[in-house]
Structures are given as structure tokens and as C-alpha cells.
Design an enzyme around this catalytic site. Structure first.
Site: not given
Length: 438
Positions: A183-184
Site C-alpha cells: 500500500d505504501g
């Protein structure tokens, strides 16, 4: 009376069969669909809505339903507001299309992860040699010794266009984005585009992967479908944040880098004030920082003081960010298509201080209380952390530049599948049934 009702029903049926409903409050070129949509049962990149044969007007599977009628009785109506922030469509109708065939792609790879080197090389070879696309890669990614010392990858690497964060502007050169990681990487892609964001295709090669719906095994066919424009989209709303700081003699800005090491973007100086603007995908977090005292900040909504936060801090999040820090702080989880802003206290010193959801488009303003004992600290998607002192302010509202995230199947199915697989939502051992007596 009965004849009039029959005539009225007949006229409505003729209108629904011959034309589509129009809503004057929305965009002039949009129509109300009069047909029902079905959901494909097979799992695929995108589920195209199938048109039904019924002619009657039905509610779609939109989370918002059709546009409401804004006339009430014979004389009352809603005042039309030209300052519309955004228009939310039926999630089933949000599909990707290209005005021109895409030629450039930005590949974002999670750094310091050796397991992503081989997928990164395979993807870049496929994009450059088989699709003849211009590939943009961040310069620090190519500085990895495993990539820099690979002679077989050298001919492909020479075709790359490189850039550096906060120095090179690539906002008008990218047609779409491919993320390799967790997700980063998606949050990082969002931070690179402070205006309009190209469509993002995120592959799950990280730890959690709530926002990354694609698996890398069949990346060739999936990327090809996106290039051909065969994909569903979910528009993830972002927050437009403006930080206004009182000018202080101790703070000097050189090349966009402050004394405390914080890299500032979009810096302006007006009448002794420093203004910084950010586009935030997940959340804005205001906390007490290293101080042992409670944070004491005032929260304003459209210029009116609504509450004072006394605790560890407050989270202002998007629906996308509702499943991140806000969920850990006890907030509800909101689907990305719901137009809303969530306000969640962090460990408040009040039992009745519950998270609230306010409409998208309102303007929130956060400031230190006049009698606050200490300063506060603010971060944006976990980055750009900086101190907020007395006289400084943080203004937050819904951005008009959402992040278009490409779906594996459709916005609703992808979200519930992420809840089940990543967060194990409502997973428990089932209760035994009663034994049937003969």
C-alpha cells in the site's frame, strides 16, 4: 380519477422506454440509466455491467442511488449551487477509457526489497520491448547494485527516463502508473502528483496489500487489458491540505529544505506567512509529538468551532484512509465511493468523544488552542512531518483531483475481498447448530 392515473402511468412508461432521465442538478451530459445492471459471476480483470431487458426504472447497485429530485411540491425547490465539489457516479459505471493510446508509463518499485527485482525486470522488459512504451523510473531505484551491475538488463535500462522526487516534474508526461509493492507504493504514487493523477494499476507484492488488488502471475494479460482500456475504476478521493505557518526568524528555507530536514512542496510566502499545500490520500494526523502533555487543538468546520480535541491527537481521513490508522483508532470503515471526510480522535480524554463522518467538500481547520501547553505535530500519509505552533493553521477539504485506481473486478467486490483477505473482517469460528432429535 382512475383514468388520470392510468394515463399518468402510461406516459411515464413511454418516457422511460424512449429516453433517459436527466438531472438538471448534475452535469448536463450525464443521463440516468433506465436499465438494471447485473454482476458477472466469474472473477476477471473487470466485470462489464450487463444491460437488462426491463424497461422500468430501477435503482442501480450504486451506493448513492440515482440523483434525487430537487423539486418539492408545486412551489418549493432546492437552490442550485454552482460550486459543486465533485460528482459521484454509480460505481458500476466507472470504467477506464483512453482518448489516445497510452505511450508512457511510470513504474514505481518498493525500494530495499530484493524479492521485487525479478518482477521489476520482467515488467520493464515487457513494457519496453513488447509494447514499445516509454518507461519512467525513479533514479534511486536504478542505483540498486542488483540492477546497476546486471549486464543483461543494461540495454533495457538505457531506454528508461529517470526522475528525482521533489526536483523533476513529470505530472504531464505520464499516461498511467504501475506500482510494485504494498500500500505504501500507492501512497507514494499519490504524493508525486499534486494535481491530476494518471490511472494507477497496483500489484500486490508487499505485506498487507489492501489497496493493491492485482497478482503478478498473469501480469502480461492484465497490463494488456488496461492498455486497451478494458478495466473498471474506483475514484479514491484525496484531501487538499493547506498549512499556514507564521514566519519565524529561526526558520530558513533553502532549495525547498527546511532546517529540521523536512522537504517542503509548493511553498509560498505572503506577508510574513509560509504556505504549504499537499494532496493526501489516506489521512492527516495531528498529534502531541514528543510532549508528555495532552494535545489541545481546536477543530473548526466551515469557520465554526465544533470541538476541542484533548488527547493524543486527531485523524482526518478519506474513505480510503478509513481502513488504515482511523480503523486502528476505532473508526468505521467506509467504501471509497462514499463522499465523506472522517474525523477520529486518538485516545481522547473523554468517553463520549466518538468518530464522526462529515460531508465531502466541507472545510475543516485545525489550530492549537490558545491555552495549549505544548505544540503539536502533523504528518500527511505518514510523511512530511512538521511542528505546528501557536498561530499556525491546517485547512483541510476534499480535493477535486481523486486518485483513479484500476480494479481487478469492480469497486464493490474488490473492497469486500480486501476486507476479508487482508483485515479478516468478521472472521470467527461458527456457532454449532442444535442436534436434530429423531
Amino acid at each position: 380519477m382512475e383514468m388520470n392515473r392510468e394515463k399518468l402511468c402510461t406516459s411515464k412508461a413511454e418516457v422511460s422506454s424512449d429516453s433517459a432521465y436527466h438531472c438538471s442538478a448534475c452535469h448536463d451530459d450525464e443521463e440516468w440509466s433506465t436499465t438494471s445492471r447485473g454482476r458477472a459471476k466469474s472473477r476477471s480483470l473487470s466485470a462489464s455491467p450487463a444491460l437488462g431487458s426491463t424497461k422500468e426504472f430501477r435503482r442501480t447497485r450504486s451506493l448513492h442511488g440515482p440523483c434525487p429530485v430537487t423539486t418539492f411540491g408545486p412551489k418549493a425547490c432546492m437552490l442550485q449551487n454552482p460550486k459543486t465539489i465533485m460528482h459521484i457516479q454509480d460505481p458500476a459505471s466507472q470504467r477506464l477509457t483512453w482518448n489516445k493510446p497510452p505511450k508512457s508509463v511510470l513504474v514505481i518499485k518498493k525500494i530495499r526489497d530484493a524479492s521485487l527485482l525479478q518482477p521489476f525486470k520482467e515488467l520493464c522488459v515487457y513494457l519496453t520491448e513488447e509494447n514499445n512504451m516509454i518507461v519512467y523510473v525513479e533514479k534511486k531505484v536504478l542505483e540498486d547494485p542488483a540492477i546497476a551491475n546486471d549486464d543483461n538488463f543494461g540495454p533495457v535500462k538505457k531506454k528508461f527516463c529517470t526522475f528525482r522526487e521533489d526536483y523533476d516534474d513529470i505530472s504531464n508526461q505520464i499516461d498511467f502508473i504501475i506500482c510494485l509493492g504494498g500500500d505504501g507504493t500507492l501512497l507514494y504514487a499519490s504524493s508525486l502528483f499534486q494535481g491530476s493523477v494518471p490511472p494507477v494499476m497496483a500489484f500486490h507484492l508487499g505485506s498487507l496489500g489492501f489497496l493493491t488488488p492485482f497478482n503478478f502471475e498473469n501480469f502480461q494479460s492484465q497490463v494488456t487489458q488496461v492498455i486497451e482500456g478494458n478495466a473498471a475504476l474506483v475514484l479514491r478521493s484525496r484531501l487538499k491540505v493547506k498549512v499556514v505557518k507564521e514566519h519565524r526568524e529561526k526558520m530558513t528555507v533553502q532549495n525547498g529544505i527546511e532546517e529540521n530536514g523536512v522537504v517542503s512542496t509548493n511553498i509560498e510566502k505572503e506577508a510574513g506567512k509560509q504556505i504549504m499545500q499537499y494532496q493526501v490520500l489516506n489521512e492527516v494526523v495531528v498529534d502531541r509529538g514528543p510532549s508528555s502533555y495532552l494535545s489541545n487543538v481546536d477543530v473548526f468546520l466551515d469557520g465554526h468551532l465544533i470541538t476541542t480535541v484533548q488527547g493524543d491527537g486527531v485523524i482526518v481521513s478519506t474513505p480510503t484512509g478509513s481502513t488504515a490508522y482511523a480503523a486502528a483508532a476505532g473508526a468505521s470503515m467506509i467504501h471509497p465511493n462514499v463522499p465523506a471526510i472522517m474525523i477520529t480522535p486518538i485516545c481522547p480524554h473523554s468517553l463520549s468523544f466518538r468518530p464522526i463522518v462529515v460531508p465531502a467538500g466541507v472545510e475543516l481547520k485545525i489550530m492549537l488552542s490558545p491555552d495549549a501547553r505544548n505544540t503539536a505535530w502533523v504528518s500527511f500519509d505518514g510523511r512530511k512531518r512538521q511542528e505546528i505552533c501557536h498561530g499556525d493553521s491546517i485547512s483541510i477539504t476534499t480535493s477535486c483531483y481523486p486518485l483513479p485506481s484500476i480494479c481487478f473486478r469492480d469497486p464493490v467486490s474488490d473492497w469486500f475481498e480486501s476486507l476479508a483477505e487482508c483485515l479478516h473482517w468478521n472472521v470467527r469460528k461458527k456457532q454449532n447448530n442444535f442436534a436434530v432429535e429423531e
